[in-house]
Design a protein around this motif. Sequence first.
Motif, PDB file in Angstrom:
ATOM      1  N   LYS A  33      20.032 -58.667 -41.008  1.00 24.47           N
ATOM      2  CA  LYS A  33      19.380 -58.804 -39.733  1.00 24.47           C
ATOM      3  C   LYS A  33      19.310 -57.536 -39.062  1.00 24.47           C
ATOM      4  O   LYS A  33      18.521 -57.247 -38.217  1.00 24.47           O
ATOM      5  N   LYS A  34      19.917 -56.568 -39.551  1.00 24.04           N
ATOM      6  CA  LYS A  34      19.898 -55.039 -38.988  1.00 24.04           C
ATOM      7  C   LYS A  34      18.712 -54.469 -39.391  1.00 24.04           C
ATOM      8  O   LYS A  34      18.059 -53.810 -38.369  1.00 24.04           O
ATOM      9  N   LYS A  35      18.316 -54.552 -40.428  1.00 26.45           N
ATOM     10  CA  LYS A  35      17.201 -53.918 -41.093  1.00 26.45           C
ATOM     11  C   LYS A  35      16.429 -54.622 -41.983  1.00 26.45           C
ATOM     12  O   LYS A  35      16.762 -54.959 -43.040  1.00 26.45           O
ATOM     13  N   ALA A  36      15.609 -55.654 -41.449  1.00 27.19           N
ATOM     14  CA  ALA A  36      14.783 -56.694 -42.249  1.00 27.19           C
ATOM     15  C   ALA A  36      13.859 -55.869 -43.415  1.00 27.19           C
ATOM     16  O   ALA A  36      13.236 -55.047 -43.189  1.00 27.19           O
ATOM     17  N   ASN A  37      14.235 -56.292 -44.782  1.00 23.72           N
ATOM     18  CA  ASN A  37      13.727 -55.767 -45.994  1.00 23.72           C
ATOM     19  C   ASN A  37      13.927 -57.048 -46.879  1.00 23.72           C
ATOM     20  O   ASN A  37      15.119 -57.049 -47.489  1.00 23.72           O
ATOM     21  N   ALA A  38      12.875 -57.926 -47.097  1.00 28.36           N
ATOM     22  CA  ALA A  38      12.872 -58.940 -48.044  1.00 28.36           C
ATOM     23  C   ALA A  38      13.430 -58.368 -49.457  1.00 28.36           C
ATOM     24  O   ALA A  38      13.946 -59.360 -50.167  1.00 28.36           O
ATOM     25  N   SER A  39      13.086 -57.128 -50.025  1.00 28.69           N
ATOM     26  CA  SER A  39      13.286 -56.706 -51.373  1.00 28.69           C
ATOM     27  C   SER A  39      14.881 -56.464 -51.095  1.00 28.69           C
ATOM     28  O   SER A  39      15.825 -56.875 -51.990  1.00 28.69           O
ATOM     29  N   HIS A  40      15.411 -55.691 -50.154  1.00 28.90           N
ATOM     30  CA  HIS A  40      16.702 -55.099 -49.795  1.00 28.90           C
ATOM     31  C   HIS A  40      17.733 -56.595 -49.933  1.00 28.90           C
ATOM     32  O   HIS A  40      19.013 -56.584 -50.160  1.00 28.90           O
ATOM     33  N   ASP A  41      17.235 -57.356 -49.389  1.00 33.74           N
ATOM     34  CA  ASP A  41      17.907 -58.864 -49.054  1.00 33.74           C
ATOM     35  C   ASP A  41      18.594 -59.369 -50.413  1.00 33.74           C
ATOM     36  O   ASP A  41      19.481 -60.138 -50.550  1.00 33.74           O
ATOM     37  N   VAL A  42      17.513 -59.087 -51.492  1.00 36.74           N
ATOM     38  CA  VAL A  42      17.968 -59.481 -52.797  1.00 36.74           C
ATOM     39  C   VAL A  42      19.502 -58.933 -53.064  1.00 36.74           C
ATOM     40  O   VAL A  42      20.467 -59.541 -53.483  1.00 36.74           O
ATOM     41  N   MET A  43      19.667 -57.488 -52.794  1.00 39.32           N
ATOM     42  CA  MET A  43      20.928 -56.860 -53.107  1.00 39.32           C
ATOM     43  C   MET A  43      21.950 -57.582 -52.235  1.00 39.32           C
ATOM     44  O   MET A  43      22.801 -57.708 -52.889  1.00 39.32           O
ATOM     45  N   TRP A  44      21.793 -57.640 -50.969  1.00 40.74           N
ATOM     46  CA  TRP A  44      22.823 -58.428 -50.062  1.00 40.74           C
ATOM     47  C   TRP A  44      23.180 -59.550 -50.569  1.00 40.74           C
ATOM     48  O   TRP A  44      24.283 -59.773 -50.779  1.00 40.74           O
ATOM     49  N   ALA A  45      22.218 -60.378 -51.141  1.00 37.75           N
ATOM     50  CA  ALA A  45      22.335 -61.621 -51.829  1.00 37.75           C
ATOM     51  C   ALA A  45      23.117 -61.767 -53.001  1.00 37.75           C
ATOM     52  O   ALA A  45      24.282 -62.420 -53.110  1.00 37.75           O
ATOM     53  N   VAL A  46      22.911 -60.619 -53.749  1.00 43.98           N
ATOM     54  CA  VAL A  46      23.812 -60.289 -54.997  1.00 43.98           C
ATOM     55  C   VAL A  46      25.464 -59.904 -54.554  1.00 43.98           C
ATOM     56  O   VAL A  46      26.091 -60.771 -55.283  1.00 43.98           O
ATOM     57  N   PHE A  47      25.352 -59.247 -53.584  1.00 45.40           N
ATOM     58  CA  PHE A  47      26.818 -58.903 -53.058  1.00 45.40           C
ATOM     59  C   PHE A  47      27.581 -60.264 -52.696  1.00 45.40           C
ATOM     60  O   PHE A  47      28.664 -60.182 -52.938  1.00 45.40           O
ATOM     61  N   GLU A  48      26.731 -60.887 -52.056  1.00 43.20           N
ATOM     62  CA  GLU A  48      27.293 -62.185 -51.268  1.00 43.20           C
ATOM     63  C   GLU A  48      27.944 -63.027 -52.410  1.00 43.20           C
ATOM     64  O   GLU A  48      28.991 -63.896 -52.514  1.00 43.20           O
ATOM     65  N   ALA A  49      26.787 -63.234 -53.571  1.00 40.06           N
ATOM     66  CA  ALA A  49      27.353 -64.139 -54.716  1.00 40.06           C
ATOM     67  C   ALA A  49      28.634 -63.580 -55.338  1.00 40.06           C
ATOM     68  O   ALA A  49      29.448 -64.353 -55.729  1.00 40.06           O
ATOM     69  N   PHE A  50      28.788 -62.280 -55.531  1.00 43.49           N
ATOM     70  CA  PHE A  50      30.224 -61.692 -56.092  1.00 43.49           C
ATOM     71  C   PHE A  50      31.103 -61.877 -55.075  1.00 43.49           C
ATOM     72  O   PHE A  50      32.445 -61.674 -55.586  1.00 43.49           O
ATOM     73  N   SER A  51      30.992 -62.014 -53.834  1.00 43.57           N
ATOM     74  CA  SER A  51      32.262 -62.146 -53.000  1.00 43.57           C
ATOM     75  C   SER A  51      32.521 -63.243 -52.787  1.00 43.57           C
ATOM     76  O   SER A  51      33.916 -63.684 -52.278  1.00 43.57           O
ATOM     77  N   LYS A  52      32.133 -64.428 -53.401  1.00 46.81           N
ATOM     78  CA  LYS A  52      32.777 -65.702 -53.178  1.00 46.81           C
ATOM     79  C   LYS A  52      33.991 -65.961 -54.410  1.00 46.81           C
ATOM     80  O   LYS A  52      33.930 -65.447 -55.316  1.00 46.81           O
TER      81      LYS A  52
END
Length: 282
Positions: A263-282
């Motif tokens: 939400k700090k810097k909206a970027n639909a492509s970079h959001d894939v990166m954040w989602a991958v990070f989130e997937a591995f943080s579980k």
Amino acid sequence: MEEPKPRRRNVAKAEAEEKKNEVVENHEEEHESKDDGDKMSRLTLMEEILLLGLKDREGYTSFWNDCISSGLRGCVMIELALRNRIELDKATSRRNLVSRKVILKSDEPTGDVILDEALKHVKETQPPETVVSWIEYLSGETWNPLKLKYQLRNVRERLAKNLVEKGVLTTEKQNFLLFDMTTHPLQNSVMKAKLIKRVQEAVLQRWTNDVHRMDKKMLSLIVLSHASDVLENAFAPLNDQDYELAMKRVRQLLELDYEAETKKKANASHDVMWAVFEAFSK
């Protein structure tokens, strides 16, 4: 009395020749250094992770590392996103980061066989799937038999062959009592040393407290190296003080609220990166 002149001319000629050789050697060293730099820039995120995980002399990853397989699939998703081939659909108040779907942005080939294979799967899949699902599908870790067709096979071997073609690794056959195995020992130790140095510098000399100012590929390399259980190989040469500082900063990256970062810097492509990070943080 005239005899010394040729001698002086010979000395001068020898000095000139020596300087010429020195210039040529320096030029060759600069050229080699530039070549190594060019090669480093051509390595994919997957290849860098594998290179960090490979044992230099043995030429294979640890038999006990069961994390690198899914880590490499996470790299595939991020690499496609950084190359503007995929992105996440729009965020809504009802869906969190890992619930958002991966959608095709461009089907233009990347030139990398593994990435293009994954891109083809994303293109042909309707309805779209989440990042978490794609990591499971691409690694073959799914209970759904209909999704097994998405598995990327022999990824480590294919990546190793890519690194052989790029002059980083070589190929050998090793006998393990009951079977022979193709291995890929390190050939270009300078390139691996430079990779390790870049990772170290990213969390030491070049560290910034603003994660959005970090190079996205380097940020991904650090987080997914940790997820793939190979980051320790990059930090092992550090002294105790630098090691503690490096790990402290890595923990800062791992403890980020990835949902908030999108939400700090909206970027639909970079959001894939954040989602991958989130997937591995579980």
